[in-house]
Design a protein around this motif. Structure first.
Motif, PDB file in Angstrom:
ATOM      1  N   SER A  97      15.269   1.838  12.285  1.00 13.30           N
ATOM      2  CA  SER A  97      15.391   2.323  13.663  1.00 13.30           C
ATOM      3  C   SER A  97      16.854   2.418  14.091  1.00 13.30           C
ATOM      4  O   SER A  97      17.237   3.370  14.762  1.00 13.30           O
ATOM      5  N   ARG A 118      13.026   4.075  21.974  1.00 10.93           N
ATOM      6  CA  ARG A 118      11.571   3.904  22.144  1.00 10.93           C
ATOM      7  C   ARG A 118      10.781   4.840  21.245  1.00 10.93           C
ATOM      8  O   ARG A 118       9.799   4.444  20.616  1.00 10.93           O
ATOM      9  N   ALA A 119      11.198   6.100  21.197  1.00  9.65           N
ATOM     10  CA  ALA A 119      10.466   7.087  20.396  1.00  9.65           C
ATOM     11  C   ALA A 119      10.503   6.747  18.909  1.00  9.65           C
ATOM     12  O   ALA A 119       9.473   6.784  18.222  1.00  9.65           O
ATOM     13  N   VAL A 120      11.669   6.372  18.413  1.00  5.86           N
ATOM     14  CA  VAL A 120      11.805   6.059  16.984  1.00  5.86           C
ATOM     15  C   VAL A 120      11.045   4.795  16.645  1.00  5.86           C
ATOM     16  O   VAL A 120      10.329   4.726  15.643  1.00  5.86           O
ATOM     17  N   ARG A 121      11.171   3.768  17.468  1.00  4.59           N
ATOM     18  CA  ARG A 121      10.455   2.510  17.189  1.00  4.59           C
ATOM     19  C   ARG A 121       8.938   2.708  17.183  1.00  4.59           C
ATOM     20  O   ARG A 121       8.245   2.178  16.337  1.00  4.59           O
ATOM     21  N   SER A 122       8.422   3.479  18.149  1.00  2.00           N
ATOM     22  CA  SER A 122       6.969   3.688  18.170  1.00  2.00           C
ATOM     23  C   SER A 122       6.522   4.511  16.971  1.00  2.00           C
ATOM     24  O   SER A 122       5.450   4.267  16.405  1.00  2.00           O
ATOM     25  N   THR A 123       7.329   5.470  16.563  1.00  2.86           N
ATOM     26  CA  THR A 123       6.995   6.265  15.376  1.00  2.86           C
ATOM     27  C   THR A 123       7.027   5.400  14.123  1.00  2.86           C
ATOM     28  O   THR A 123       6.130   5.500  13.273  1.00  2.86           O
ATOM     29  N   LEU A 124       8.044   4.549  14.000  1.00  2.00           N
ATOM     30  CA  LEU A 124       8.146   3.704  12.810  1.00  2.00           C
ATOM     31  C   LEU A 124       7.068   2.616  12.789  1.00  2.00           C
ATOM     32  O   LEU A 124       6.609   2.220  11.727  1.00  2.00           O
ATOM     33  N   ARG A 125       6.662   2.143  13.945  1.00  2.00           N
ATOM     34  CA  ARG A 125       5.589   1.145  13.995  1.00  2.00           C
ATOM     35  C   ARG A 125       4.272   1.727  13.493  1.00  2.00           C
ATOM     36  O   ARG A 125       3.427   1.015  12.981  1.00  2.00           O
ATOM     37  N   ALA A 126       4.100   3.033  13.643  1.00  2.00           N
ATOM     38  CA  ALA A 126       2.884   3.687  13.156  1.00  2.00           C
ATOM     39  C   ALA A 126       2.813   3.655  11.633  1.00  2.00           C
ATOM     40  O   ALA A 126       1.726   3.734  11.061  1.00  2.00           O
ATOM     41  N   THR A 127       3.961   3.501  10.969  1.00  2.00           N
ATOM     42  CA  THR A 127       3.989   3.442   9.499  1.00  2.00           C
ATOM     43  C   THR A 127       4.304   2.042   8.995  1.00  2.00           C
ATOM     44  O   THR A 127       4.759   1.880   7.872  1.00  2.00           O
ATOM     45  N   ASP A 128       4.063   1.009   9.821  1.00  2.00           N
ATOM     46  CA  ASP A 128       4.463  -0.347   9.442  1.00  2.00           C
ATOM     47  C   ASP A 128       3.570  -0.993   8.384  1.00  2.00           C
ATOM     48  O   ASP A 128       3.863  -2.075   7.917  1.00  2.00           O
TER      49      ASP A 128
END
Length: 182
Positions: A65, A38-48
């Protein structure tokens, strides 16, 4: 003799807190994979916004991810085990054990410099995002190309077009062409 009696008294006074900490560490260890996901996906979505095409964006997000979650989960679990061991060392009064572990790790670092280099290069590969799981790469020093199956701290596993699986030390990955991001 007196210190062991004090320790026994302290443990009997604080047994409930110790049990809660042990249960908390166990639960954190058990759910560390899903928490990291969850943490990695939400962080990576911020840079999508890095990718314009939605299909490319989702595929890159999945590859990144998968690679980062594996590393982050391993590091979190290692940290949890370390905290648990430090608590045990503190409770038992075996501080000399920490000295022995430190000397052992220093000896390994000196004797196994190539292994240390593998781990450092693995961290750099993942942090810099040179390639991720599922990317098609070509190694400059080797005459073949293939798909990345696993990116770890010590080694990278690549399957070539013939289906042969190669396990390559990360220290050997000096020159890599990522053919997925052409």
């Amino acid at each position: 003799m007196e210190s062991s009696e004090e320790l026994t008294a302290w443990i009997s006074d604080h047994w409930f807190l110790l049990v809660l900490v042990a249960i908390g560490l166990f639960v954190l260890y058990a759910y560390s994979g899903s928490l990291m996901n969850r943490a990695v996906r939400s962080t990576l979505r911020a840079t999508d916004d890095e990718f314009e095409d939605e299909g490319v964006q989702e595929a890159e997000l999945e590859k990144r991810s998968t690679t980062i979650v594996s590393l982050a989960t391993t590091l979190l679990r290692l940290g949890i085990i370390s905290v648990f061991l430090l608590i045990l060392v503190g409770l038992t009064g075996a501080e000399w054990l920490l000295l022995l572990i430190g000397l052992f790790l220093a000896g390994i670092a000196i004797a196994g410099q190539s292994i240390v280099m593998d781990y450092l290069m693995g961290i750099l590969i993942i942090i810099e995002g040179q390639f991720f799981q599922g990317d098609n790469i070509q190694l400059g020093s080797l005459p073949w190309k293939g798909s990345v199956e696993n990116v770890g701290l010590r080694r990278t596993v690549v399957r070539d077009v013939d289906g042969t699986v190669y396990s390559i030390s990360n220290a050997e990955l000096r020159s890599v062409a990522n053919r997925t991001r052409i």
